[in-house]
Design an enzyme around this catalytic site. Structure first.
Site, mmCIF file in Angstrom:
data_model
loop_
_atom_site.group_PDB
_atom_site.id
_atom_site.type_symbol
_atom_site.label_atom_id
_atom_site.label_comp_id
_atom_site.label_asym_id
_atom_site.label_seq_id
_atom_site.Cartn_x
_atom_site.Cartn_y
_atom_site.Cartn_z
ATOM 1 N N GLY A 133 0.811 -1.359 0.132
ATOM 2 C CA GLY A 133 -0.088 0.006 -0.030
ATOM 3 C C GLY A 133 0.817 1.320 -0.190
ATOM 4 O O GLY A 133 0.350 2.210 0.620
ATOM 5 N N TYR A 173 -12.713 -2.969 10.772
ATOM 6 C CA TYR A 173 -11.446 -2.349 10.637
ATOM 7 C C TYR A 173 -10.746 -2.544 11.923
ATOM 8 O O TYR A 173 -9.583 -2.757 12.079
ATOM 9 C CB TYR A 173 -11.592 -0.680 10.250
ATOM 10 C CG TYR A 173 -10.201 -0.222 10.319
ATOM 11 C CD1 TYR A 173 -9.543 -0.192 9.259
ATOM 12 C CD2 TYR A 173 -9.935 0.623 11.340
ATOM 13 C CE1 TYR A 173 -8.376 0.521 9.252
ATOM 14 C CE2 TYR A 173 -8.731 1.207 11.580
ATOM 15 C CZ TYR A 173 -7.891 1.132 10.316
ATOM 16 O OH TYR A 173 -6.879 1.769 10.463
#
Ligand code: NDP
Ligand code: PMR
Length: 398
Positions: A92, A273
């Site tokens: 990422g 999350y």
């Protein structure tokens, strides 16, 4: 919604010189939740095609057959050894913390960064506009939401014949407003599937490669967060992380014959999350317990500060995205810029003073690193072992 809750901040909200605070939240109501605990918190830290192609820094497709010879220790005129360039994979790295870290490391000239990204062109544009020196990075395709892609990435990386000195598991997705779960290619709820399971497979597979490195300090870093730690104020903002007895994870998080949530409850994107971050921090510690002594690899996690401007909040409502940065800057004082957060993570990658294994790093308001406490759940040894064992079944390692 979130920022309305800012007005519920307790009046005893104060921060000392070190940026640490003992927040006494006796019977304080926040988001309709009553706290009776005294919380100690740290405010300063308060689709693409699956590819086995590799794009060179100029954007040209480079053949996998071309082996890039890693630089090795070489003797200087005085007979001293010069350390070769370190080789670090950052997942990422196309935006936010990952990009800022890649830039900070590439600019030193001491690191070659493998930017492991799901979108080649975005990553290439990001690296260029960040001004990263061309010779210090390579972009390789990795979609963490597909176990096949993770395996292909590992093959491609091995074919590049670069050493692996540090692996940084940084990528993440966050779906705070989703009403229904979405799924990875393998049918796992997307946030835990990407943030935890994709990284779990990647780091298990690359452990061998790290082990083979002759670099003086080999490291595996998994980015954690304050919001997964319920021993902090931020971690007590509902919905709170809680893995329960892992029944949903054991069932495969597929939302069909099992819940999409790790604890088996109803889907909640924000909680998914936070749960995934707990898994990240538990995985780091389990790696440490299983492999640190045998391999000498440093395993670490961190909370880089609240980087309120990143793409992580892209799925949040526009009002949140507008108000969240000033809220963090002026009220909680937990805000850090992307550049500063990148320097922090770059320290965990490269600083000789940060070689201690099994540590969850945070920074105070003067940007000095310290070993932070994890919550009870995020440091639960038995839960870490169970998460490891269930995860290895889900990703096909056991
Ligand atoms: P960003 O959204 O800016 O960065 C996330 C990165 O992950 C992007 O590059 C994104 O790629 C990538 N990514 C998402 N899904 C996948 C996938 N399936 N495969 C490969 N890459 C993927 O967010 P941040 O920089 O804020 O987040 C980075 C890390 O920092 C995360 O682990 C997050 O949990 C952590 N963190 C962030 C905090 C913050 O305040 N922002 C606070 C604490 C921790 P693409 O560019 O293609 O979308
Ligand atoms: Mg938080 C007191 C300090 C503090 C810190 C350091 C954070 C960090 N947050 C704090 C407090 C509060 N937050 C308070 C008092 C509230 C209620 C108003 C609050 C709310 C809030 C929301 C709605 N905070 C959030 C959200 C999010 O959607 C973000 C989130 O949980 O993403 C998972 C978030 C965050 N707060 C943080 C940090 C670092 C985040 C984001 C990211 C993360 O953990 O990755």
């Amino acid at each position: 919604m979130a920022l309305q809750a800012a007005s519920f901040l307790p009046s005893s909200f104060s921060i000392n010189k070190e940026g640490k605070a003992n927040v006494s939240l006796k019977e304080t109501s926040l988001f309709g939740v009553t706290f009776s605990d005294s919380l100690r918190t740290d405010f300063s830290s308060l689709r693409t095609r699956r590819g086995c192609r590799q794009i060179s820094q100029t954007g040209a497709i480079r053949s996998q057959a071309v082996a890039t010879t890693p630089s090795v220790n070489r003797a200087t005129g005085e007979g001293k050894k010069t350390l070769r360039k370190g080789s670090v994979i950052i997942t990422g790295a196309s935006s936010g913390l990952g990009l800022a870290t890649a830039k900070a490391l590439a600019e030193t000239g001491k690191w070659h960064v493998i930017m492991a990204c799901r979108d080649f062109l975005k990553a290439e544009r990001a690296a260029k506009s960040a001004g990263m020196p061309k010779e210090n990075y390579t972009i390789m395709h990795l979609d963490l939401a597909s176990l096949d892609s993770v395996r292909q990435f590992v093959e491609t990386f091995r074919r590049s014949e670069r050493p692996l000195d540090v692996l940084v598991c940084n990528a993440a997705v966050y779906f705070p407003t989703a009403k229904e779960p979405t799924y990875t290619a393998d049918g796992f709820e997307l946030s835990v599937g990407t943030n935890h399971l994709g990284h779990f497979l990647l780091s298990r597979l690359l452990l061998d490669d790290l082990n083979k490195s002759d670099y003086p300090s080999k490291r595996l870093i998994i980015v954690g967060s304050i919001t997964g730690n319920t021993n902090t104020l931020a971690g007590n903002v509902p919905p709170k992380a809680n893995l329960g007895d892992l029944r949903g994870l054991a069932g495969g998080l597929n939302g069909m014959n099992s819940s999409a949530m790790i604890d088996g409850a109803e889907f909640d994107g924000a909680k998914a999350y936070k749960d995934s971050k707990v898994c990240n921090m538990l995985t780091m510690q389990e790696f440490h317990r299983r492999y640190h002594e045998e391999t000498g690899i440093t395993f670490a996690s961190l909370y880089p500060g609240c980087i309120a401007t990143t793409g992580l909040f892209r799925e949040h409502i526009p009002l949140f995205r507008t108000l969240f940065p000033p809220f963090q800057k002026y009220i909680t004082k937990g805000y850090v810029s992307e550049a500063e957060s990148g320097k922090r993570l770059a320290q965990v990658v490269s600083e000789p003073s940060l070689t201690k294994s099994g540590v969850y790093w945070s920074w105070n308001k003067d940007s000095a690193s310290f070993e932070n406490q994890l919550s009870e759940e995020a440091s639960d040894v038995e839960k870490a072992r169970k998460v490891w064992e269930v995860s290895e079944k889900l990703v096909g390692l056991a």
